[in-house]
Design an enzyme around this catalytic site. Structure first.
Site, mmCIF file in Angstrom:
data_model
loop_
_atom_site.group_PDB
_atom_site.id
_atom_site.type_symbol
_atom_site.label_atom_id
_atom_site.label_comp_id
_atom_site.label_asym_id
_atom_site.label_seq_id
_atom_site.Cartn_x
_atom_site.Cartn_y
_atom_site.Cartn_z
ATOM 1 C CG ASP A 11 21.099 -68.878 -107.177
ATOM 2 O OD1 ASP A 11 21.465 -69.879 -107.828
ATOM 3 O OD2 ASP A 11 20.886 -68.909 -105.956
ATOM 4 C CG HIS A 59 24.312 -73.080 -116.744
ATOM 5 N ND1 HIS A 59 24.028 -72.377 -115.597
ATOM 6 C CD2 HIS A 59 24.761 -74.299 -116.336
ATOM 7 C CE1 HIS A 59 24.297 -73.134 -114.537
ATOM 8 N NE2 HIS A 59 24.739 -74.306 -114.960
ATOM 9 C CG LEU A 86 26.916 -50.931 -118.555
ATOM 10 C CD1 LEU A 86 26.377 -50.473 -117.203
ATOM 11 C CD2 LEU A 86 25.946 -51.954 -119.167
HETATM 12 C C1 FPP Z 1 23.354 -69.706 -111.643
HETATM 13 O O1 FPP Z 1 22.432 -70.723 -111.546
HETATM 14 C C2 FPP Z 1 24.435 -70.049 -112.588
HETATM 15 C C3 FPP Z 1 25.650 -69.517 -112.608
HETATM 16 C C4 FPP Z 1 26.067 -68.484 -111.630
HETATM 17 C C5 FPP Z 1 26.626 -69.983 -113.637
HETATM 18 C C6 FPP Z 1 26.864 -69.144 -114.854
HETATM 19 C C7 FPP Z 1 25.917 -68.067 -115.225
HETATM 20 C C8 FPP Z 1 25.327 -67.959 -116.447
HETATM 21 C C9 FPP Z 1 25.539 -68.945 -117.531
HETATM 22 C C10 FPP Z 1 24.431 -66.793 -116.714
HETATM 23 C C11 FPP Z 1 24.983 -65.647 -117.500
HETATM 24 C C12 FPP Z 1 26.410 -65.643 -117.877
HETATM 25 C C13 FPP Z 1 27.274 -64.593 -118.066
HETATM 26 C C14 FPP Z 1 28.636 -64.878 -118.559
HETATM 27 C C15 FPP Z 1 27.017 -63.178 -117.809
HETATM 28 P P1 FPP Z 1 22.691 -72.078 -110.711
HETATM 29 O O2 FPP Z 1 23.304 -73.097 -111.603
HETATM 30 O O3 FPP Z 1 23.462 -71.750 -109.483
HETATM 31 O O4 FPP Z 1 21.228 -72.482 -110.383
HETATM 32 P P2 FPP Z 1 20.690 -73.431 -109.214
HETATM 33 O O5 FPP Z 1 20.973 -72.710 -107.927
HETATM 34 O O6 FPP Z 1 19.245 -73.529 -109.529
HETATM 35 O O7 FPP Z 1 21.419 -74.728 -109.312
#
Ligand code: FPP
Length: 257
Positions: free
Chosen positions: A37, A54, A148
């Site tokens: 997050d 992201h 893993l």
């Molecule tokens: C978290 O931050 C973001 C996500 C859960 C979206 C996707 C995740 C990634 C791109 C990281 C790694 C990806 C993979 C495939 C392993 P948020 O957008 O919720 O942040 P905020 O709460 O600050 O808005």
């Protein structure tokens, strides 16, 4: 450097290599689950578009897979996209999908080299076809790897997972294969998308939120929580190892004394 028992060390003062040595000297958790997050806030704080967060988040995920591998972890579950995440602005969702599609293919050589097996948990319906194809391709290509297991929770919701499990069990009852009173916890566990994967020992959430957000609801009954204020793009191997060191100091009682 010779290290004594984990209790004698102060993980806050140690660097990555020392932390790894410290945590490897103790029984390691088998399964760590992470709610990644804070990508958006990381980007906004720097005056960047959210997608830049992201993009950094993908780099962190790569670093954490390497760190988990170095630790000898058996299972790592990453919450990549929840069923609620579709409610984000359309342009963020479509940029994110494109980023995930690109990333998944790019990671395949390293997953193979590290003997990592990718498994995707979540509802396939609703996921854009190119992303689904990419995930299926990488899951198939890494299926026989024995190191893993990386579980990627994608279009995942804990209540959806439980619903699917209950429906599957209800069908078995209707067919006469199972009596309602025979249904045990292990029937439910095995009917979940995580199937034969052991429950997480440790759940990490970045960016300081104190919520479970519909993640692995059944599986985290006895899981230890570790929450850090660090935004996901700034999370790193050293912090993962600090979380594990803290986990190793805790005594898990599973409801006993
Ligand atoms: C978290 O931050 C973001 C996500 C859960 C979206 C996707 C995740 C990634 C791109 C990281 C790694 C990806 C993979 C495939 C392993 P948020 O957008 O919720 O942040 P905020 O709460 O600050 O808005």
């Amino acid at each position: 450097m010779a290290l004594g028992p984990a209790r004698a060390q102060d993980p806050a003062r140690l660097g990555e290599a020392e932390l790894l040595e410290l945590v490897r000297a103790q029984p390691a958790p088998a399964h760590i689950a992470i709610i990644m997050d804070g990508n958006g806030r990381w980007a906004t704080a720097r005056g960047l578009p959210r997608i830049a967060g992201h993009r950094e988040g993908v780099k962190t995920a790569r670093a954490i897979v390497r760190a988990a591998d170095a630790l000898g972890l058996r299972y790592l579950t990453l919450y990549a996209f929840s069923t609620e995440n579709w409610n984000r602005p359309e342009d963020e969702v479509s940029l994110l999908m494109r980023l995930l599609e690109e990333s998944i293919y790019r990671e395949l050589p390293e997953l193979m080299a590290r003997n990592v097996r990718l498994r995707v948990i979540g509802r396939p319906t609703g996921v854009p076809l190119p992303v689904r194809r990419g995930m299926d391709h990488v899951a198939r290509a890494t299926r026989d790897n024995t190191g893993l297991t990386l579980l990627m929770a994608f279009n995942y919701g804990g209540r959806d997972e439980l619903l699917d499990a209950f429906r599957a069990l209800a069908r078995r009852v209707r067919s006469g294969e199972l009596e309602p009173d025979e249904i045990s916890e292990s029937h439910i566990s095995r009917a979940l998308w995580t199937g034969d994967v052991p429950d997480p020992d440790l759940l990490i959430r970045t960016s300081g939120e104190m919520r479970v957000s519909n993640f692995l609801l059944w599986q985290i009954a006895y899981t230890e929580f570790w929450i850090t204020p660090t935004f996901w793009p700034d999370f790193d191997a050293a912090e993962l190892y600090r979380a594990v060191a803290e986990f190793q100091r805790r005594t898990r009682r599973f409801g006993g004394v």
